[in-house]
Scaffold this active site. Structure first.
Site: not given
Ligand SMILES: Cc1ncc(COP(=O)(O)O)c(C=O)c1O
Length: 379
Positions: A36, A135, A264, A312
């Site tokens: 992700k 969550r 700056y 920047m």
């Molecule tokens: C549901 C879930 N599983 C696994 C992970 C992977 O976590 P990490 O990057 O600490 O291994 C995440 C990341 O935040 C997550 O949200």
């Protein structure tokens, strides 16, 4: 020719990290590579390919759009969307043939309704129990079983594939992690008793390294893929390799007399004559302003303090009073090694009072990514 800012990513290191992580897994557990946020700035598609080459069997992302990006690049491995999915995003999820996480019956119904009746492909669904993260997911085990039941009723549009939870403190309080597992494990067992064999998963990177009892059928590793330490300490202690080097170059070297200021707001004023290097990388690239007078840069195997406000597009370092050996054009490392010196993502995170994930996610799209395998450039 040096680039003003450059993130080099060693995909061979990522592949080896996956092999190394898999070797530590309990039993036959599989590894899901969590890519992700563009693989935390490393590039989701190349990282996903490297992770699969290292033996990952599944990919995970946070959003429907991220799943679509992997599919558009031609990746065919299972992709699990970990995050919440809005009604507007359902068609993207279906278009990407992604797997989803569910914790309410209403979501299961909406998902089933969105599967075109004419072409009822199965959408794989993982039911999430909130065992203590607080969550996403339901805290109510009975409700979670009802959600799983609802998925079963929606066959063949949907397919009940897994049950999962997420640990809040695998990087810290292992007693709480154990308490979460004590909530999750009976739910997973009951689910399998009722619904047959499911993929049971709970562990993130920290749990993969520290809590063997959390591995179940699959672990979900993000930060460890990149060779970073889930505990935000010395990454070498994990036996993994940091995959990214963030660099700039020395664009100018000039003398500052006593009383001359740099940057700056004049947040550095030379007390005595010194030499200042300017490097064309700044907070728009991800070198956060909080690193003003609060970081180092590695040049020709030596460490130099950043001085003056991070701008920047530029940062400045104090080369000291002697006529410097550092020449314009020299490589300047923000994250990585130079000679015997190194500066890790975790070093920078500690200076900023944050975690490695946030530092990596902050490296902006303006910074080109270049991929290689142990130094051999990749297209
Ligand atoms: C549901 C879930 N599983 C696994 C992970 C992977 O976590 P990490 O990057 O600490 O291994 C995440 C990341 O935040 C997550 O949200």
């Amino acid at each position: 020719m040096a680039l003003r800012a450059l993130a080099r990513v060693n995909l061979a290191a990522i592949e080896r990290n996956v092999v190394s992580l898999r070797a530590r897994l309990d039993g036959e557990a599989a590894l899901c590579a969590v890519v992700k946020a563009d693989a935390s700035g490393h590039g989701a598609v190349p990282v996903a390919r490297a992770a699969l080459a290292g033996g990952a069997t599944t990919l995970a992302v946070a959003t429907a759009g991220e799943a679509a990006e992997l599919r558009a690049a031609g990746l065919t491995a299972p992709v699990l969307v970990l995050g919440a999915i809005s009604a507007e995003e359902l068609s993207i999820v279906l278009g990407a043939n992604a797997e989803v996480v569910a914790w309410t019956e209403s979501f299961v119904r909406a998902l089933a309704d969105a599967v075109p009746a004419a072409a009822p492909g199965s959408v794989n669904v993982h039911v999430k129990l909130d065992s203590g993260m607080g969550r996403l997911g339901t805290r109510d085990r009975t409700e979670a079983l009802s959600v799983a039941e609802a998925v079963r009723r929606a066959e063949p549009a949907l397919r009940l594939t897994g049950v999962m939870t997420h640990l809040a403190t695998a990087d810290g309080d292992l007693d709480f992690a154990a308490a979460q597992l004590a909530v999750f494990a009976p739910f997973a067992a009951e689910s399998q008793r009722r619904f047959g064999r499911l993929c049971v998963h709970a562990a993130n990177s920290a749990a993969t390294l520290r809590v063997p009892g959390s591995h179940f059928d699959m672990v979900r590793c993000g930060i460890a893929l990149y060779g970073c330490d889930p505990m935000n300490e010395d990454p070498d202690a994990t036996g993994l390799e940091q995959a990214m080097v963030l660099s700039s170059y020395v664009a100018a070297v000039k003398r500052a007399e006593a009383g001359d200021s740099v940057g700056y707001s004049r947040r550095f004023i030379a007390r005595s004559p010194t030499w200042i290097a300017t490097m064309p990388i700044g907070y728009a690239d991800g070198v956060r302003r909080g690193l003003t007078n609060n970081c180092e840069v590695l040049i020709d195997g030596r460490r130099y303090p950043l001085v003056g406000t991070v701008s920047m597009d530029n940062i400045t370092a104090d080369l000291g009073p002697e006529t410097p050996s550092v020449r314009a054009g020299a490589e300047a490392i923000l994250i990585g090694r130079s000679g015997e010196e190194r500066q890790t993502v975790e070093d920078i995170a500690q200076r900023l009072g944050t975690i490695n994930h946030e530092v990596l996610c902050g490296i902006s799209a303006r910074v080109p990514r270049r991929y290689h395998r142990d130094g051999t450039p990749m297209p």
